[in-house]
Write a protein that holds these residues in place. Structure first.
Motif, PDB file in Angstrom:
ATOM      1  N   LEU A 334       1.085  -1.052  -0.030  1.00 49.83           N
ATOM      2  CA  LEU A 334       0.040   0.023   0.082  1.00 49.83           C
ATOM      3  C   LEU A 334       0.865   1.402   0.041  1.00 49.83           C
ATOM      4  CD1 LEU A 334      -2.914  -0.918   2.249  1.00 49.83           C
ATOM      5  CD2 LEU A 334      -2.967  -0.902  -0.050  1.00 49.83           C
ATOM      6  N   ALA A 335       2.203   1.315   0.738  1.00 47.10           N
ATOM      7  CA  ALA A 335       2.949   2.284   0.732  1.00 47.10           C
ATOM      8  C   ALA A 335       3.284   2.650  -0.780  1.00 47.10           C
ATOM      9  CB  ALA A 335       4.113   1.955   1.698  1.00 47.10           C
ATOM     10  N   ALA A 336       3.717   1.536  -1.408  1.00 43.89           N
ATOM     11  CA  ALA A 336       4.186   1.819  -2.772  1.00 43.89           C
ATOM     12  C   ALA A 336       3.099   2.223  -3.841  1.00 43.89           C
ATOM     13  CB  ALA A 336       5.049   0.302  -3.334  1.00 43.89           C
ATOM     14  N   MET A 337       1.992   1.901  -3.237  1.00 43.35           N
ATOM     15  CA  MET A 337       0.944   2.490  -4.299  1.00 43.35           C
ATOM     16  C   MET A 337       0.692   4.040  -3.905  1.00 43.35           C
ATOM     17  SD  MET A 337      -1.601  -0.719  -3.830  1.00 43.35           S
ATOM     18  CE  MET A 337      -3.103   0.136  -3.984  1.00 43.35           C
ATOM     19  N   GLY A 338       1.157   4.376  -2.966  1.00 39.93           N
ATOM     20  CA  GLY A 338       1.351   5.917  -2.670  1.00 39.93           C
ATOM     21  C   GLY A 338      -0.188   6.233  -1.963  1.00 39.93           C
ATOM     22  N   VAL A 339      -0.754   5.460  -1.120  1.00 36.32           N
ATOM     23  CA  VAL A 339      -1.965   5.554  -0.689  1.00 36.32           C
ATOM     24  C   VAL A 339      -1.901   6.521   0.578  1.00 36.32           C
ATOM     25  CG1 VAL A 339      -3.288   3.686  -1.592  1.00 36.32           C
ATOM     26  CG2 VAL A 339      -2.225   3.487   0.613  1.00 36.32           C
ATOM     27  N   ASP A 340      -2.747   7.148   1.056  1.00 33.42           N
ATOM     28  CA  ASP A 340      -2.326   7.975   2.353  1.00 33.42           C
ATOM     29  C   ASP A 340      -2.206   7.102   3.460  1.00 33.42           C
ATOM     30  OD1 ASP A 340      -3.430  10.136   1.217  1.00 33.42           O
ATOM     31  OD2 ASP A 340      -5.249  10.306   2.266  1.00 33.42           O
ATOM     32  N   ASP A 341      -1.414   7.845   4.222  1.00 26.62           N
ATOM     33  CA  ASP A 341      -0.838   7.111   5.468  1.00 26.62           C
ATOM     34  C   ASP A 341      -2.151   6.348   6.220  1.00 26.62           C
ATOM     35  OD1 ASP A 341       1.673   6.402   6.142  1.00 26.62           O
ATOM     36  OD2 ASP A 341       1.283   7.520   8.152  1.00 26.62           O
ATOM     37  N   ALA A 342      -3.252   7.260   6.488  1.00 24.67           N
ATOM     38  CA  ALA A 342      -4.232   6.920   7.248  1.00 24.67           C
ATOM     39  C   ALA A 342      -4.846   5.404   6.774  1.00 24.67           C
ATOM     40  CB  ALA A 342      -5.320   7.974   7.272  1.00 24.67           C
ATOM     41  N   ILE A 343      -4.809   5.259   5.018  1.00 20.12           N
ATOM     42  CA  ILE A 343      -5.353   4.279   4.528  1.00 20.12           C
ATOM     43  C   ILE A 343      -4.432   2.980   4.592  1.00 20.12           C
ATOM     44  CG2 ILE A 343      -6.023   3.349   2.056  1.00 20.12           C
ATOM     45  CD1 ILE A 343      -7.024   6.134   1.366  1.00 20.12           C
ATOM     46  N   ALA A 344      -3.036   3.452   4.305  1.00 20.69           N
ATOM     47  CA  ALA A 344      -2.094   2.248   4.534  1.00 20.69           C
ATOM     48  C   ALA A 344      -2.062   1.782   6.046  1.00 20.69           C
ATOM     49  CB  ALA A 344      -0.778   2.792   3.989  1.00 20.69           C
ATOM     50  N   LYS A 345      -2.402   2.542   7.013  1.00 22.61           N
ATOM     51  CA  LYS A 345      -2.162   2.027   8.310  1.00 22.61           C
ATOM     52  C   LYS A 345      -3.529   1.214   8.819  1.00 22.61           C
ATOM     53  CE  LYS A 345       0.667   5.426  10.807  1.00 22.61           C
ATOM     54  NZ  LYS A 345       0.319   6.966  11.314  1.00 22.61           N
ATOM     55  N   SER A 346      -4.541   1.261   8.163  1.00 22.09           N
ATOM     56  CA  SER A 346      -5.830   0.664   8.584  1.00 22.09           C
ATOM     57  C   SER A 346      -6.525  -0.483   7.367  1.00 22.09           C
ATOM     58  CB  SER A 346      -6.838   1.773   8.535  1.00 22.09           C
ATOM     59  OG  SER A 346      -6.906   2.435   7.427  1.00 22.09           O
ATOM     60  N   ALA A 347      -5.294  -1.034   6.811  1.00 14.30           N
ATOM     61  CA  ALA A 347      -5.868  -2.115   5.938  1.00 14.30           C
ATOM     62  C   ALA A 347      -6.083  -3.316   6.558  1.00 14.30           C
ATOM     63  CB  ALA A 347      -4.768  -2.376   4.805  1.00 14.30           C
ATOM     64  N   ILE A 348      -7.153  -3.978   5.769  1.00 13.02           N
ATOM     65  CA  ILE A 348      -7.720  -5.251   6.322  1.00 13.02           C
ATOM     66  C   ILE A 348      -7.788  -6.355   4.867  1.00 13.02           C
ATOM     67  CG2 ILE A 348      -9.486  -6.732   7.051  1.00 13.02           C
ATOM     68  CD1 ILE A 348     -10.144  -4.229   9.077  1.00 13.02           C
ATOM     69  N   ARG A 349      -7.381  -7.304   5.065  1.00 14.51           N
ATOM     70  CA  ARG A 349      -7.546  -8.392   3.801  1.00 14.51           C
ATOM     71  C   ARG A 349      -8.318  -9.488   4.229  1.00 14.51           C
ATOM     72  NH1 ARG A 349      -2.220 -11.598   2.278  1.00 14.51           N
ATOM     73  NH2 ARG A 349      -3.086 -12.643   4.162  1.00 14.51           N
ATOM     74  N   ILE A 350      -9.177  -9.320   3.180  1.00 17.24           N
ATOM     75  CA  ILE A 350     -10.024 -10.820   3.304  1.00 17.24           C
ATOM     76  C   ILE A 350      -9.851 -11.615   1.903  1.00 17.24           C
ATOM     77  CG2 ILE A 350     -11.876 -10.012   4.575  1.00 17.24           C
ATOM     78  CD1 ILE A 350     -13.707  -9.807   2.518  1.00 17.24           C
ATOM     79  N   SER A 351      -9.901 -12.928   2.114  1.00 19.62           N
ATOM     80  CA  SER A 351      -9.635 -13.562   0.793  1.00 19.62           C
ATOM     81  C   SER A 351     -10.322 -14.869   0.782  1.00 19.62           C
ATOM     82  CB  SER A 351      -8.116 -14.201   0.694  1.00 19.62           C
ATOM     83  OG  SER A 351      -7.571 -14.759   2.049  1.00 19.62           O
ATOM     84  N   PHE A 352     -10.870 -14.975  -0.467  1.00 17.26           N
ATOM     85  CA  PHE A 352     -11.900 -16.039  -0.588  1.00 17.26           C
ATOM     86  C   PHE A 352     -11.773 -17.517  -1.064  1.00 17.26           C
ATOM     87  CE2 PHE A 352     -13.319 -11.742  -1.539  1.00 17.26           C
ATOM     88  CZ  PHE A 352     -14.359 -11.535  -0.956  1.00 17.26           C
TER      89      PHE A 352
END
Ligand SMILES: Cc1ncc(COP(=O)(O)O)c(C=O)c1O
Length: 379
Positions: A334-352
């Motif tokens: 997410l950091a490499a994608m250049g998203v805001d710090d607030a977004i990068a810090k609060s990521a959740i991944r679900i996988s199906f």
């Protein structure tokens, strides 16, 4: 229990489990022994190799059994770097690789003096082919780029990368980490020189992997020892595990297109539901993305708090790549994608999985929505 962390690992297929148990009992002999017990074990392992090769449309001699994709990635990258260093010491990879590729490249740079370029990605997690083109040099010997990213699911254009190599410097070897692609989207090994696979991501055994290596590519072995795996991996073969890879792969490739459609529909449904929540943004791109992975951020919330609140409801998700989950930093992808710090810090991944049901998804969404209403936002 609602398990939504299939990218991290998958439950063991029952058929695989049963056959594995009987192999452990009945085929324990060393595959390199000259007596019949050993020859029987060895012939089952070679049958497995041939079946895998057939399913992947390559030659049996191009299939190397490993202990998992981390080993496959290390063997491919270091083995190639050491073999071809007389041609040059330049390697290109991306900023969003799995740690077993990323840290291997760092090690080659910091310990062995290779020159490594980590190319960036756009806001959708896709590489920029022009940047890759500009980075290719006469002394580039290896490009290692993952097919499907394990944090957000972005899919890289392997065919276009191959085309670029052919046009600019055909001697460059292309290694692709295909762990999150196998059994989910079609893989075409004619485009690559090396590819890494893992069994436990496709309902197989942990500690089981494959490295595909084109005949025309030579590698320096990481583990020197006996003649096993064509002299590339010394040590008594883990035969029962290697034998099981063929069955695991066959089951994973069965009905791949139907499973994909099912998972795609579930992913779309979750996306639409999550987009209604005011604090949630979706990190996984819409196009060129695996439907098996969905990353989102609940802005202002600590992802670990959400993860554990969901866990209390027996619902299992992850915050970022499991291999770096113990580090406190933000997701490298997410950091490499250049998203805001607030977004990068609060990521959740679900996988199906194709095993995921609509009921499970509805229950997960219900719990998530309730949790977001009850837990406090961070200041
Ligand atoms: C993209 C990717 N590459 C490599 C690996 C490592 O696989 P293994 O656990 O078989 O070493 C993983 C697993 O997390 C992965 O997702």
């Amino acid at each position: 229990m609602i398990y939504l962390d299939y990218v991290s690992t998958t439950p063991l297929n029952k058929e695989v489990n049963q056959m594995y148990q009987s192999l452990l009992n009945d085929y324990f002999a060393n595959a390199d022994s000259l007596y019949s017990l050993g020859l029987q074990t060895s012939s089952l392992m070679e049958k497995s190799r041939s079946l895998i090769a057939q399913m992947l449309n390559v030659k049996p001699t191009e299939i190397i059994f490993t202990s998992g994709a981390s080993e496959s990635n290390n063997t491919a990258i270091k083995g190639c770097a050491f073999q071809y260093q007389n041609r040059g010491k330049h390697i290109i990879t991306t900023a969003i690789e799995h740690s077993s590729v990323y840290n291997t490249c760092l090690q080659l740079r910091d310990v062995f003096g290779f020159d490594v370029d980590f190319i960036s990605v756009d806001q959708n997690g896709h590489i920029d082919l022009d940047e890759l083109k500009n980075k290719i040099r006469d002394d580039t010997i290896l490009i290692s780029i993952m097919y499907v990213n394990n944090e957000i699911g972005s899919i890289q254009p392997i065919d276009k990368i191959r085309e670029l190599i052919l046009n600019m410097n055909p001697k460059i070897k292309l290694h692709v980490d295909m762990v999150q692609a196998l059994g989910k989207i079609p893989v075409d090994l004619s485009l690559v020189d090396m590819a890494s696979f893992s069994a436990h991501k496709i309902y197989g055994l942990k500690g089981s992997g494959v490295l595909y290596k084109k005949e025309s590519t030579t590698l320096v072995p990481l583990i020197c020892g006996g003649q096993q795996e064509n002299n590339l991996r010394g040590g008594t073969s883990n035969t029962a595990t290697h034998i099981m890879f063929a069955k695991t792969l066959r089951l994973a490739l069965e009905d791949q297109a139907q499973k994909f459609q099912r998972v795609h529909a579930l992913n779309q449904y979750v996306r639409n539901e999550l987009m209604r929540e005011k604090d949630i943004v979706i990190n996984s791109p819409i196009e060129n993305c695996s439907p098996y992975i969905l990353s989102f951020s609940a802005i202002g919330y600590k992802p670990e708090v959400i993860l554990h609140a969901l866990e209390a409801k027996e619902c299992y998700v992850s915050t970022k790549s499991t291999c770096s989950s113990h580090k406190n930093d933000v997701s490298r992808t997410l950091a490499a994608m250049g998203v805001d710090d607030a977004i990068a810090k609060s990521a959740i991944r679900i996988s199906f999985s194709h095993l995921t049901t609509q009921e499970e998804i509805d229950e997960f969404l219900y719990h998530l929505q309730t949790i977001l209403k009850t837990i406090k936002k961070q200041r």
